[in-house]
Motif scaffolding. Structure first.
Motif, PDB file in Angstrom:
ATOM      1  N   UNK A 307      23.563 -56.265  -8.842  1.00 14.57           N
ATOM      2  CA  UNK A 307      24.405 -56.658  -9.963  1.00 14.57           C
ATOM      3  C   UNK A 307      24.098 -58.087 -10.400  1.00 14.57           C
ATOM      4  N   UNK A 308      24.662 -58.497 -11.515  1.00 11.93           N
ATOM      5  CA  UNK A 308      24.473 -59.847 -12.003  1.00 11.93           C
ATOM      6  C   UNK A 308      25.203 -60.828 -11.078  1.00 11.93           C
ATOM      7  N   UNK A 309      24.841 -62.100 -11.116  1.00  9.90           N
ATOM      8  CA  UNK A 309      25.429 -63.081 -10.190  1.00  9.90           C
ATOM      9  C   UNK A 309      26.951 -63.181 -10.249  1.00  9.90           C
ATOM     10  N   UNK A 311      29.139 -60.758 -10.992  1.00  7.16           N
ATOM     11  CA  UNK A 311      29.701 -59.601 -10.294  1.00  7.16           C
ATOM     12  C   UNK A 311      29.548 -59.759  -8.781  1.00  7.16           C
ATOM     13  N   UNK A 312      28.367 -60.197  -8.343  1.00  8.51           N
ATOM     14  CA  UNK A 312      28.120 -60.390  -6.911  1.00  8.51           C
ATOM     15  C   UNK A 312      29.100 -61.411  -6.346  1.00  8.51           C
ATOM     16  N   UNK A 313      29.320 -62.510  -7.070  1.00  4.39           N
ATOM     17  CA  UNK A 313      30.235 -63.551  -6.589  1.00  4.39           C
ATOM     18  C   UNK A 313      31.650 -63.016  -6.427  1.00  4.39           C
ATOM     19  N   UNK A 314      32.062 -62.104  -7.318  1.00  3.61           N
ATOM     20  CA  UNK A 314      33.384 -61.490  -7.220  1.00  3.61           C
ATOM     21  C   UNK A 314      33.451 -60.556  -6.024  1.00  3.61           C
ATOM     22  N   UNK A 315      32.433 -59.717  -5.875  1.00  3.85           N
ATOM     23  CA  UNK A 315      32.421 -58.740  -4.788  1.00  3.85           C
ATOM     24  C   UNK A 315      32.425 -59.446  -3.434  1.00  3.85           C
ATOM     25  N   UNK A 316      31.719 -60.575  -3.332  1.00  2.00           N
ATOM     26  CA  UNK A 316      31.618 -61.279  -2.051  1.00  2.00           C
ATOM     27  C   UNK A 316      32.969 -61.786  -1.550  1.00  2.00           C
ATOM     28  N   UNK A 348      40.551 -56.054 -10.209  1.00  2.00           N
ATOM     29  CA  UNK A 348      40.528 -55.851 -11.657  1.00  2.00           C
ATOM     30  C   UNK A 348      39.283 -56.476 -12.288  1.00  2.00           C
ATOM     31  N   UNK A 349      38.920 -57.670 -11.808  1.00  2.00           N
ATOM     32  CA  UNK A 349      37.712 -58.313 -12.325  1.00  2.00           C
ATOM     33  C   UNK A 349      36.486 -57.435 -12.079  1.00  2.00           C
ATOM     34  N   UNK A 350      36.432 -56.861 -10.885  1.00  2.00           N
ATOM     35  CA  UNK A 350      35.298 -56.015 -10.536  1.00  2.00           C
ATOM     36  C   UNK A 350      35.216 -54.806 -11.462  1.00  2.00           C
ATOM     37  N   UNK A 351      36.378 -54.147 -11.684  1.00  2.00           N
ATOM     38  CA  UNK A 351      36.410 -52.967 -12.551  1.00  2.00           C
ATOM     39  C   UNK A 351      36.080 -53.352 -13.992  1.00  2.00           C
ATOM     40  N   UNK A 352      36.581 -54.510 -14.431  1.00  2.00           N
ATOM     41  CA  UNK A 352      36.319 -54.941 -15.807  1.00  2.00           C
ATOM     42  C   UNK A 352      34.843 -55.235 -16.036  1.00  2.00           C
ATOM     43  N   UNK A 353      34.197 -55.839 -15.022  1.00  2.00           N
ATOM     44  CA  UNK A 353      32.776 -56.184 -15.173  1.00  2.00           C
ATOM     45  C   UNK A 353      31.866 -54.978 -14.994  1.00  2.00           C
TER      46      UNK A 353
END
Length: 430
Positions: A307-309, A311-316, A348-353
């Motif tokens: 994923x883009x940086x 999205x990755x930062x959110x998932x981490x 929510x951020x993850x789902x939105x992205x």
């Protein structure tokens, strides 16, 4: 808010009576209560040392708890008691093996005098005070579930004392005692009588079960729970009208933080037993690893995702991830403080992205925070995500239920779908 207009309330009663076949449902509950009564006499109170078979326990648990194993939308149960299946089984067997405890519970189930019943409940809470068996919680869920299952005609299946207090305030009823200082027995018995009497005053005759279903009838529940439905371009959105501060002061309690880390460790262990690799936020690792001893290859140093940086930062930052090869299968946010909102924002951020991301999302929190989680998941902002509302894809799991899963034998032979036996969705009705 309190009910002042008898005409408006009578309209709600009429709507409910048109939608609910009280006579037929009372007949069903008469049979269910007979099954519960016979279970007490034939299984719990008999003098033998043999444990009660799980199948016999499960038949009663299905009546006590909407989440009981084997229940479906067409079966009847008292309420969602938020007690794991295994805990129910152990509790019923404890009644059988500990005759003093079983006889005390049975005596309060059959007692007709309100004052004596209250005294017996208080006696039970003292007798059971040192036990961790779900029986004597401050919400009264377990005792009220037993009372309602044993006698649904006289005992409300509004098992949460918090809900009862909210209904009493909504109806504008005067309490004949101070709620904060009263004993649990007084709260249970007097709130039962007050709500039943008020329902009759407003024109709703019938059993305690019928009265309970009235207060959980959606048009009525929306009033006393403070929930309303509004229409948007994409459908209906559940809006909660706050009755208290939505964002409680999020001071960190060292004990609750420690417990949340233990739950992260439990989730990590369950995942590895089922063959997943694990991701933990790097800021949490040193503490979680004091509880969970990761074996080589079980804990990922980097996420193998494309994923883009952003999205990755959110998932981490998500508390626990279960991965199979390069795919996330389940994501868990564990409550760290009195605020649940931040974990939901990450989800929510993850789902939105990544609106097409196929990950099963879970909020894990103590059972006493269950209602708070449900209210937060249904916030309008989370209902307007592209494609899917968060309430449709994110479920609630209790700390206790994850401890229950952690104790299951042969986890390595199980599918992660076992988690779905313990989850609740925001659309579930209490």
């Amino acid at each position: 808010m309190s009910v002042k207009n008898l005409r408006d309330f009578s309209t709600l009663v009429r709507w409910f009576q048109e939608a609910y076949d009280a006579e037929s449902m009372d007949q069903r509950w008469m049979k269910l209560s007979q099954d519960v009564q016979q279970f007490w006499v034939n299984k719990i109170l008999v003098s033998d040392s043999a444990p009660i078979p799980d199948a016999d326990c499960d038949n009663v648990i299905r009546i006590l708890d909407r989440n009981g194993k084997g229940n479906s939308k067409d079966t009847e149960a008292v309420a969602r008691a938020m007690i794991p299946q295994g805990a129910w089984q152990r509790l019923l067997n404890e009644f059988h093996s500990n005759q003093a405890l079983g006889q005390l519970v049975y005596s309060l189930l059959i007692e007709k005098d309100v004052r004596q019943k209250a005294a017996l409940i208080d006696e039970l809470y003292v007798f059971n005070s040192d036990q961790k068996n779900y029986l004597t919680g401050k919400s009264g869920n377990a005792i009220n579930a037993f009372l309602s299952a044993y006698d649904p005609n006289g005992n409300l299946s509004i098992i949460s004392l918090n809900d009862r207090r909210t209904i009493i305030d909504f109806l504008g009823l005067s309490l004949p005692f101070d709620w904060d200082s009263a004993s649990i027995g007084t709260k249970i018995t007097v709130s039962n009588r007050l709500i039943m009497d008020a329902a009759r005053h407003f024109g709703l005759a019938g059993s305690a079960r019928t009265v309970s279903r009235f207060f959980y009838f959606e048009p009525v529940k929306a009033l006393w729970k403070g929930e309303h439905t509004v229409k948007t371009a994409t459908g209906e959105v559940s809006v909660t009208v706050p009755t208290e501060s939505d964002e409680e002061e999020a001071t960190e309690d060292p004990d609750s933080i420690r417990e949340s880390m233990q739950i992260q460790a439990i989730l990590a262990r369950i995942g590895t037993e089922m063959g997943f690799t694990i991701w933990l936020p790097k800021s949490d690792r040193s503490r979680v690893l004091k509880v969970w001893q990761a074996q080589p290859g079980e804990l990922l140093d980097e996420l193998p995702l494309g994923y883009d940086p952003t999205t990755i930062a959110t998932i981490e930052q998500i508390d626990v991830l279960w991965l199979r090869r390069r795919s996330i299968v389940r994501a868990f946010e564990v409550e760290h403080t009195t605020s649940i909102y931040s974990g939901l924002l990450r989800m929510a951020d993850l789902v939105a992205m990544q609106p097409n991301l196929n990950i099963k999302l879970h909020i894990v929190a103590p059972v006493e925070r269950r209602e708070k989680v449900m209210k937060e998941i249904k916030r309008p902002v989370f209902s307007l995500l592209e494609g899917r509302a968060l309430s449709e894809i994110c479920t609630y799991l209790s700390f206790d239920s994850m401890r229950e899963v952690n104790e299951l034998k042969h986890l390595s032979r199980m599918s992660d779908e076992i988690i779905e036996d313990y989850e609740e969705t925001a659309g579930d009705v209490a």
